[in-house]
Design an enzyme around this catalytic site. Sequence first.
Site, PDB file in Angstrom:
ATOM      1  N   GLY A 159       0.838  -1.189   0.000  1.00 30.05           N
ATOM      2  CA  GLY A 159       0.000   0.000   0.000  1.00 30.05           C
ATOM      3  C   GLY A 159       0.870   1.235   0.000  1.00 30.05           C
ATOM      4  O   GLY A 159       2.008   1.215  -0.479  1.00 30.05           O
ATOM      5  N   ARG A 160       0.347   2.340   0.565  1.00 29.09           N
ATOM      6  CA  ARG A 160       1.115   3.593   0.561  1.00 29.09           C
ATOM      7  C   ARG A 160       2.464   3.420   1.255  1.00 29.09           C
ATOM      8  O   ARG A 160       3.509   3.794   0.728  1.00 29.09           O
ATOM      9  CB  ARG A 160       0.320   4.695   1.266  1.00 29.09           C
ATOM     10  CG  ARG A 160      -0.899   5.209   0.513  1.00 29.09           C
ATOM     11  CD  ARG A 160      -1.418   6.439   1.223  1.00 29.09           C
ATOM     12  NE  ARG A 160      -2.644   6.954   0.630  1.00 29.09           N
ATOM     13  CZ  ARG A 160      -3.864   6.710   1.090  1.00 29.09           C
ATOM     14  NH1 ARG A 160      -4.012   5.949   2.160  1.00 29.09           N
ATOM     15  NH2 ARG A 160      -4.932   7.223   0.496  1.00 29.09           N
ATOM     16  N   THR A 186      -4.681  -8.715  -3.132  1.00 25.22           N
ATOM     17  CA  THR A 186      -4.941  -8.454  -4.550  1.00 25.22           C
ATOM     18  C   THR A 186      -3.723  -7.737  -5.118  1.00 25.22           C
ATOM     19  O   THR A 186      -3.092  -6.921  -4.437  1.00 25.22           O
ATOM     20  CB  THR A 186      -6.193  -7.586  -4.753  1.00 25.22           C
ATOM     21  OG1 THR A 186      -6.045  -6.356  -4.026  1.00 25.22           O
ATOM     22  CG2 THR A 186      -7.431  -8.310  -4.260  1.00 25.22           C
ATOM     23  N   THR A 229       6.425  -2.780  11.179  1.00 25.78           N
ATOM     24  CA  THR A 229       5.922  -1.468  11.553  1.00 25.78           C
ATOM     25  C   THR A 229       4.424  -1.389  11.266  1.00 25.78           C
ATOM     26  O   THR A 229       3.866  -0.294  11.170  1.00 25.78           O
ATOM     27  CB  THR A 229       6.652  -0.352  10.775  1.00 25.78           C
ATOM     28  OG1 THR A 229       6.554  -0.609   9.373  1.00 25.78           O
ATOM     29  CG2 THR A 229       8.112  -0.261  11.183  1.00 25.78           C
ATOM     30  N   ARG A 286       1.158  -3.880  12.478  1.00 21.46           N
ATOM     31  CA  ARG A 286       0.448  -4.119  13.735  1.00 21.46           C
ATOM     32  C   ARG A 286       1.107  -5.299  14.418  1.00 21.46           C
ATOM     33  O   ARG A 286       1.489  -6.279  13.765  1.00 21.46           O
ATOM     34  CB  ARG A 286      -1.041  -4.419  13.491  1.00 21.46           C
ATOM     35  CG  ARG A 286      -1.850  -3.219  13.047  1.00 21.46           C
ATOM     36  CD  ARG A 286      -2.024  -2.214  14.173  1.00 21.46           C
ATOM     37  NE  ARG A 286      -2.757  -1.038  13.727  1.00 21.46           N
ATOM     38  CZ  ARG A 286      -2.198   0.051  13.233  1.00 21.46           C
ATOM     39  NH1 ARG A 286      -0.870   0.119  13.129  1.00 21.46           N
ATOM     40  NH2 ARG A 286      -2.925   1.072  12.849  1.00 21.46           N
ATOM     41  N   GLU A 293       0.650  -4.387  23.322  1.00 20.16           N
ATOM     42  CA  GLU A 293       1.233  -3.106  23.749  1.00 20.16           C
ATOM     43  C   GLU A 293       0.505  -2.547  24.969  1.00 20.16           C
ATOM     44  O   GLU A 293      -0.719  -2.622  25.035  1.00 20.16           O
ATOM     45  CB  GLU A 293       1.159  -2.098  22.603  1.00 20.16           C
ATOM     46  CG  GLU A 293       2.064  -2.436  21.438  1.00 20.16           C
ATOM     47  CD  GLU A 293       2.024  -1.370  20.353  1.00 20.16           C
ATOM     48  OE1 GLU A 293       1.583  -0.234  20.620  1.00 20.16           O
ATOM     49  OE2 GLU A 293       2.437  -1.671  19.234  1.00 20.16           O
ATOM     50  N   HIS A 346       6.587   1.960  19.297  1.00 19.33           N
ATOM     51  CA  HIS A 346       5.540   2.396  18.363  1.00 19.33           C
ATOM     52  C   HIS A 346       5.778   3.845  17.918  1.00 19.33           C
ATOM     53  O   HIS A 346       4.955   4.734  18.158  1.00 19.33           O
ATOM     54  CB  HIS A 346       4.157   2.248  19.001  1.00 19.33           C
ATOM     55  CG  HIS A 346       3.063   2.085  17.980  1.00 19.33           C
ATOM     56  ND1 HIS A 346       1.945   1.309  18.182  1.00 19.33           N
ATOM     57  CD2 HIS A 346       2.916   2.610  16.726  1.00 19.33           C
ATOM     58  CE1 HIS A 346       1.162   1.365  17.117  1.00 19.33           C
ATOM     59  NE2 HIS A 346       1.727   2.144  16.226  1.00 19.33           N
TER      60      HIS A 346
END
Length: 321
Positions: A156-157, A179, A237, A239, A268, A286
């Site tokens: 993704g981004r 996908t 980085t 979840r 966490e 985080h």
Amino acid sequence: MAHVVVTRPLVEGGLTELRKDHTVTVCDPPEGAARSEEELIALADGADVLLTVLADPVTERVFAACPDLKMVAQYAVGIDNIDLDAAQAHDVVVTHTPGVLTDATADMAWALLLAAARRVPAADDYVREGQFERWETTLLLGTELADKTMGIVGLGRIGAAVARRALGFGMNVVYHNRTRANPTVERQTSAQYVELEELLSTSDVVSLHCPLNEDSRHLIDAAALGRMKDEAILVNTARGAVVDEAALVEALSAGSIAGAALDVFEDEPDVHPGLMEQDRVVLAPHLGSATTETRTEMVHMCVESIRARLSGAEEIPHRAV
């Protein structure tokens, strides 16, 4: 005048515009504590808007107990802590902060990877503990990244931003999505689509950038770790729960993979004690979006969404539900 409850302190000055027209209450949980449903319900009692973080359990119980609630503005890209079906059923708008933390998180993934590959935390400890007495030919040998393969789970981004940085380091890039990515993204990142099993078995670095859902929970389990190269490094980085931490500890202890670099954890702020004992693991609290620029823009996005909702605007920016 609406009442906005903010569940954590945010960057200074970020809520100034909102305070001009509305009552804003900023709360702060005890150090290190995550709120329970009951505590969140108590905070949200009578509130029109909740500005939340990932640690807040915004569940069906919360929506049912807070009938005045019109909106949840999430100070994050991820929204897996919010029951979106319940929000829709209770006619509560949910917004988040997409896109803004792409570069900050991609930079953090690379900071973690470089720290793990070149054993930076161990080197820092070595110097601070007064052990550096002379240059040694075999001291804290790391690994180079040029001509190695980076496998990205979730192009993704953020995954694409990490891939673009990998090109600058002379790495080959493969990826896996549920996908296939847009061909333009594939061209821009020179990323080749492969099945997850092939990615795990051929990558020297596996970097996780997928959302957390029922399909991705413990996606990296004992079987997945067993497919990875002995010399591979795992970077997360995304979840924490995408990785089975107990299985990761076992793999590290057995030498099944070379190392790990983690910014997120399953429970966490608790971290599996076995990870603390591994000198080939880099741990961060985080910090993916933790730059002044990004955190400030995240507040601005939340405020923009809240003001639109409270003004009755038809179009609410950054809306998820």
